[in-house]
Structure formats: structure tokens, C-alpha cells
Design a protein around this motif. Structure first.
Motif, PDB file in Angstrom:
ATOM      1  N   SER A 112      35.993  19.602 -50.890  1.00 12.29           N
ATOM      2  CA  SER A 112      34.569  19.285 -51.059  1.00 12.29           C
ATOM      3  C   SER A 112      33.701  19.994 -50.023  1.00 12.29           C
ATOM      4  N   LEU A 113      34.213  20.107 -48.805  1.00 11.60           N
ATOM      5  CA  LEU A 113      33.422  20.703 -47.717  1.00 11.60           C
ATOM      6  C   LEU A 113      33.264  22.219 -47.866  1.00 11.60           C
ATOM      7  N   SER A 114      34.085  22.830 -48.718  1.00 12.88           N
ATOM      8  CA  SER A 114      34.100  24.293 -48.791  1.00 12.88           C
ATOM      9  C   SER A 114      32.825  24.898 -49.345  1.00 12.88           C
ATOM     10  N   ASN A 115      32.094  24.142 -50.153  1.00 10.89           N
ATOM     11  CA  ASN A 115      30.898  24.711 -50.775  1.00 10.89           C
ATOM     12  C   ASN A 115      29.665  24.468 -49.908  1.00 10.89           C
ATOM     13  N   LYS A 116      29.160  25.526 -49.301  1.00 11.98           N
ATOM     14  CA  LYS A 116      28.068  25.363 -48.328  1.00 11.98           C
ATOM     15  C   LYS A 116      26.701  25.152 -48.973  1.00 11.98           C
ATOM     16  N   ASP A 117      26.619  25.235 -50.306  1.00 15.90           N
ATOM     17  CA  ASP A 117      25.361  24.880 -50.976  1.00 15.90           C
ATOM     18  C   ASP A 117      25.143  23.368 -50.932  1.00 15.90           C
ATOM     19  N   ILE A 118      26.216  22.640 -50.684  1.00  9.05           N
ATOM     20  CA  ILE A 118      26.121  21.183 -50.556  1.00  9.05           C
ATOM     21  C   ILE A 118      25.913  20.881 -49.075  1.00  9.05           C
ATOM     22  N   SER A 119      24.847  20.143 -48.769  1.00 12.88           N
ATOM     23  CA  SER A 119      24.493  19.945 -47.360  1.00 12.88           C
ATOM     24  C   SER A 119      25.478  19.058 -46.626  1.00 12.88           C
ATOM     25  N   THR A 120      25.887  17.999 -47.301  1.00  8.76           N
ATOM     26  CA  THR A 120      26.774  17.059 -46.613  1.00  8.76           C
ATOM     27  C   THR A 120      27.701  16.395 -47.618  1.00  8.76           C
ATOM     28  N   ILE A 121      28.900  16.111 -47.168  1.00  5.74           N
ATOM     29  CA  ILE A 121      29.875  15.380 -47.972  1.00  5.74           C
ATOM     30  C   ILE A 121      29.936  13.972 -47.392  1.00  5.74           C
ATOM     31  N   LEU A 122      29.451  13.027 -48.188  1.00  2.00           N
ATOM     32  CA  LEU A 122      29.396  11.638 -47.716  1.00  2.00           C
ATOM     33  C   LEU A 122      30.709  10.950 -48.013  1.00  2.00           C
ATOM     34  N   VAL A 123      31.410  10.574 -46.954  1.00  3.57           N
ATOM     35  CA  VAL A 123      32.689   9.889 -47.150  1.00  3.57           C
ATOM     36  C   VAL A 123      32.592   8.492 -46.537  1.00  3.57           C
ATOM     37  N   GLY A 124      33.095   7.515 -47.262  1.00  4.40           N
ATOM     38  CA  GLY A 124      33.062   6.141 -46.770  1.00  4.40           C
ATOM     39  C   GLY A 124      34.151   5.937 -45.722  1.00  4.40           C
ATOM     40  N   MET A 125      33.749   5.374 -44.572  1.00  3.06           N
ATOM     41  CA  MET A 125      34.745   5.214 -43.491  1.00  3.06           C
ATOM     42  C   MET A 125      34.637   3.838 -42.869  1.00  3.06           C
ATOM     43  N   ASN A 126      35.808   3.248 -42.563  1.00  9.92           N
ATOM     44  CA  ASN A 126      35.777   1.918 -41.960  1.00  9.92           C
ATOM     45  C   ASN A 126      36.672   1.796 -40.729  1.00  9.92           C
ATOM     46  N   SER A 127      37.115   2.946 -40.188  1.00  8.98           N
ATOM     47  CA  SER A 127      37.927   2.865 -38.973  1.00  8.98           C
ATOM     48  C   SER A 127      37.771   4.152 -38.167  1.00  8.98           C
ATOM     49  N   VAL A 128      38.032   4.036 -36.882  1.00  9.26           N
ATOM     50  CA  VAL A 128      37.993   5.200 -35.987  1.00  9.26           C
ATOM     51  C   VAL A 128      38.990   6.252 -36.480  1.00  9.26           C
ATOM     52  N   LYS A 129      40.135   5.786 -36.950  1.00 12.10           N
ATOM     53  CA  LYS A 129      41.167   6.708 -37.437  1.00 12.10           C
ATOM     54  C   LYS A 129      40.638   7.567 -38.595  1.00 12.10           C
ATOM     55  N   GLN A 130      39.969   6.930 -39.542  1.00 12.46           N
ATOM     56  CA  GLN A 130      39.438   7.697 -40.684  1.00 12.46           C
ATOM     57  C   GLN A 130      38.379   8.700 -40.222  1.00 12.46           C
ATOM     58  N   VAL A 131      37.543   8.297 -39.275  1.00 14.26           N
ATOM     59  CA  VAL A 131      36.537   9.228 -38.741  1.00 14.26           C
ATOM     60  C   VAL A 131      37.243  10.425 -38.120  1.00 14.26           C
ATOM     61  N   ASP A 132      38.222  10.151 -37.287  1.00 12.75           N
ATOM     62  CA  ASP A 132      38.962  11.233 -36.619  1.00 12.75           C
ATOM     63  C   ASP A 132      39.579  12.176 -37.649  1.00 12.75           C
TER      64      ASP A 132
END
Ligand code: NAD
Length: 322
Positions: free
Chosen positions: A261-281
Motif C-alpha cells: 500500500s505504501l508503494s504508491n506515492k500518489d496516495i498521501s498516507t496509508i491509515l492503519v489501525g493500531m492498538n499497541s506499541v508493537k504494531q506501531v513499531d
């Protein structure tokens, strides 16, 4: 774990905002994917901000206002100047149902600001407009949001939803520059990439493009989707087969999905749902690895092969499919 490479920030249409390419989806803070304690929510947001994530998305609908309250507490706990983070919330969709009337959305922003403990939000989006009348969105809701912009409660205006046709329906009927951003979800990931066809049109309209749910709301995770997930059984099964295949190979399907998802730079941001420090990392590391090393093309094409029979399969949403 942070390498010297910073998280990339990308411009959002004509807004002048620069969003971290990984955006923080705060629906999990409303316990949408399982219970999250207040201290975990605060630690997760803190970790995200410290790793360069500056964009946080919520809605009064997520967890029946709980997500907004938790995000508000967590942002306040950061103790940083307001202009260092970008917040979007939504209007028109509530636990009680949909209401895109001017009266309701005007009241809604005041309620959201109170829960978020903020004076303004950067972006206010009409939430899942396919459940309302698109003509009402054009003639009543957006004009009401423009007044909120003039009042300084909102910097930019957006629309969100699942069927891709809703975006051109609205954008073709409002003056240029009225709608600043669109948020699409589940349409730019390994199993469904149909947003791609709309990108030239969206760019021609000058709107900022936010793509949400790179993990297809849990389909592309080892632990699988939540009970309420609307995907048909064959799509769920194929995604779980892809996840199991990755695991067997010592790979992680969520990392591959983020990088796709992140590969296409025409998309400004990829919104991912996160609920832990581990997922953020993990999700920030996926972005940094993509920027520095590139994607694992081999495993990705194997996964695309597994998902081919269900490619671009989607579930119905809303009262009209445009
Ligand atoms: P998603 O695809 O981002 O998946 C989220 C799920 O994946 C959660 O269970 C999360 O805990 C898990 N996860 C996150 N990182 C992981 C990792 N590295 N490994 C394993 N599991 C991981 O789906 P989403 O949360 O629905 O979408 C992201 C955000 O986009 C939402 O929180 C919301 O802010 C926004 N959104 C908006 C709309 C809309 O406006 N209509 C619709 C969907 C999503």
C-alpha cells in the motif's frame, strides 16, 4: 529500533499539509478490534508520534465516541504544540445511525472538539456517505461544513466511503477546491487495488488522497479479522491462506501488505489501525524498510497468486452503489 531514515511525509493534495506516509487509524482505540486500556492507548499514540507519525484519524462512530475520547487524552498527554500533529474526525455517522443534515453535522463538530479536547480539527469528513443521499451531501452537508471552515473549527473538508463511484459523484457536483480530501478504504491493498484506476481523476481534481485499511480490516493479519468483518467467506479464507503461507516461510503478511500500500506515492498516507506499541513499531519499520531496502517482490507475487481468485472482490455497502 529506529534507523536513521526518517518516516516519509507526503503532501496532501492542495492543503499544504504534509502527512506521515503511515497514518494512525484510531478506530481500535474505540475497542473496535478488542479491548484497549487507556494506558495502552496513550502509550501507542506516544510511540507513533515519537516515530514520526503526525496524522491521527478518528470518528464519533468508532466505539460510540470512545475512540475520540481516548485519542484526545492521548494527544493531550503528548504535551506538544497543537501544530505538530494533524487530526481528522468525521460527521454524519453515529452509533444511533446516519444523519448528514446541516443541523446534525454542525452540532457534531462541537461534540467532537470537546471529546478530543481540541479547538479545531485539521480535517472533518462526511463519514460513509453511501449510506446517505449523495445529493444531500452536495447541497446541504458540504455547505454546512464550509461554514465550519469559516468559523475556524475545521481547516479542511473531506468525504469517506467504500464504493469508489461516490467520490466522482460528489466531486463532479461541487465547485473545485470545495472538497479538500477523500478517504477510501479497503481499495488499495494486496487483495483489492481498484483505487488505482481513480487516482488520475482524483489528482486532476487536486484532492488529497487518504487510503485506509491496508490490512483489509484484519483480513491480512496472522490473527485474522474480527467477528463483524463483512467479507464473504471465500475472501476470508483466501486471506487466511495467504497469511498462513507467509508464516510458514518466516514472513509476515501484514508487513507485506503495508509495503504494498505504501508503494504508491500518489496516495498521501496509508491509515492503519493500531492498538499497541508493537504494531506501531512493526508498521513504521515496514515503511522504513520499503524506503531503504525495497519490497520482498518474490513473496509478494506468491501472495498475489494465492489471492488472485478473490482479487478485487468486495462486499456491498450503503443504500446506493454508484
Ligand atoms: P486495518 O486494515 O488498518 O486493520 C486494522 C487491524 O489490524 C487491527 O486489528 C489492528 O490491531 C491490526 N494491526 C495493525 N497493525 C498490525 C500489524 N503490524 N500486525 C498485525 N496486525 C496489525 O483496518 P482499520 O483499522 O479499519 O483501518 C485503518 C483506519 O482507517 C481506521 O482505524 C480508521 O481510522 C480509518 N478508516 C476509515 C473508514 C471510513 O472513513 N469509512 C473506513 C475504514 C477505516
Amino acid at each position: 529500533m529506529m534507523a536513521a531514515t526518517p518516516l516519509e511525509h507526503r503532501p496532501l493534495g492542495n492543503t499544504g499539509l504534509k502527512l506521515s506516509c503511515v497514518g494512525f487509524g484510531a478506530s481500535p482505540l474505540g475497542n473496535v478490534f478488542g479491548v484497549v486500556s487507556e494506558s495502552d492507548a496513550i502509550a501507542t499514540v506516544r510511540r507513533a508520534f515519537s516515530l514520526g507519525i503526525n496524522f491521527f484519524d478518528t470518528s464519533p462512530y468508532y466505539g460510540a465516541t470512545l475512540s475520540e475520547k481516548m485519542l484526545g487524552k492521548a494527544l493531550k498527554a503528548l504535551g506538544v504544540p497543537r501544530n505538530e500533529y494533524i487530526v481528522s474526525t468525521k460527521c454524519g455517522r453515529y452509533k444511533e445511525g446516519f444523519d448528514f443534515s446541516a443541523e446534525r453535522v454542525t452540532r457534531s463538530i462541537d461534540e467532537s472538539l470537546e471529546r478530543l479536547q481540541l479547538d479545531y480539527v485539521d480535517i472533518l469528513q462526511c463519514h460513509d456517505i453511501e449510506f446517505g443521499s449523495l445529493d444531500q451531501i452536495v447541497t446541504e452537508t458540504i455547505p454546512a461544513l464550509l461554514k465550519l471552515k469559516e468559523a475556524g473549527k475545521v481547516k479542511f473538508i473531506g468525504i469517506t466511503g467504500l464504493p469508489l463511484g461516490i467520490f466522482s459523484y460528489v466531486l463532479d457536483r461541487v465547485p473545485p477546491g470545495t472538497v479538500d480530501v477523500i478517504l477510501s478504504y479497503c481499495h488499495y491493498g494486496i487483495n483489492d487495488s481498484t483505487l488505482e484506476d481513480l487516482l488520475p481523476y482524483l489528482k486532476s481534481k487536486g484532492v488529497g488522497i487518504i487510503s485506509a485499511s491496508p490490512l483489509a480490516m484484519g483480513l491480512l493479519t496472522e490473527s485474522g479479522p474480527p467477528e463483524w468483518h463483512p467479507a464473504p467467506p471465500e475472501l476470508k479464507a483466501a486471506c487466511q491462506a495467504a497469511a498462513a503461507y507467509c508464516k510458514e516461510k518466516g514472513k509476515n503478511v501484514s508487513k507485506l501488505a503495508m509495503q504494498y500500500s505504501l508503494s504508491n506515492k500518489d496516495i498521501s498516507t496509508i491509515l492503519v489501525g493500531m492498538n499497541s506499541v508493537k504494531q506501531v513499531d512493526e508498521n513504521v519499520a515496514a515503511a522504513i524498510e520499503l524506503a531503504t531496502v525495497g519490497k520482498d517482490e518474490k513473496t509478494l507475487s506468491e501472495i498475489e497468486g494465492i489471492l488472485k481468485p478473490v482479487k478485487n472482490q468486495i462486499w456491498p455497502s450503503g443504500i446506493q452503489q454508484s
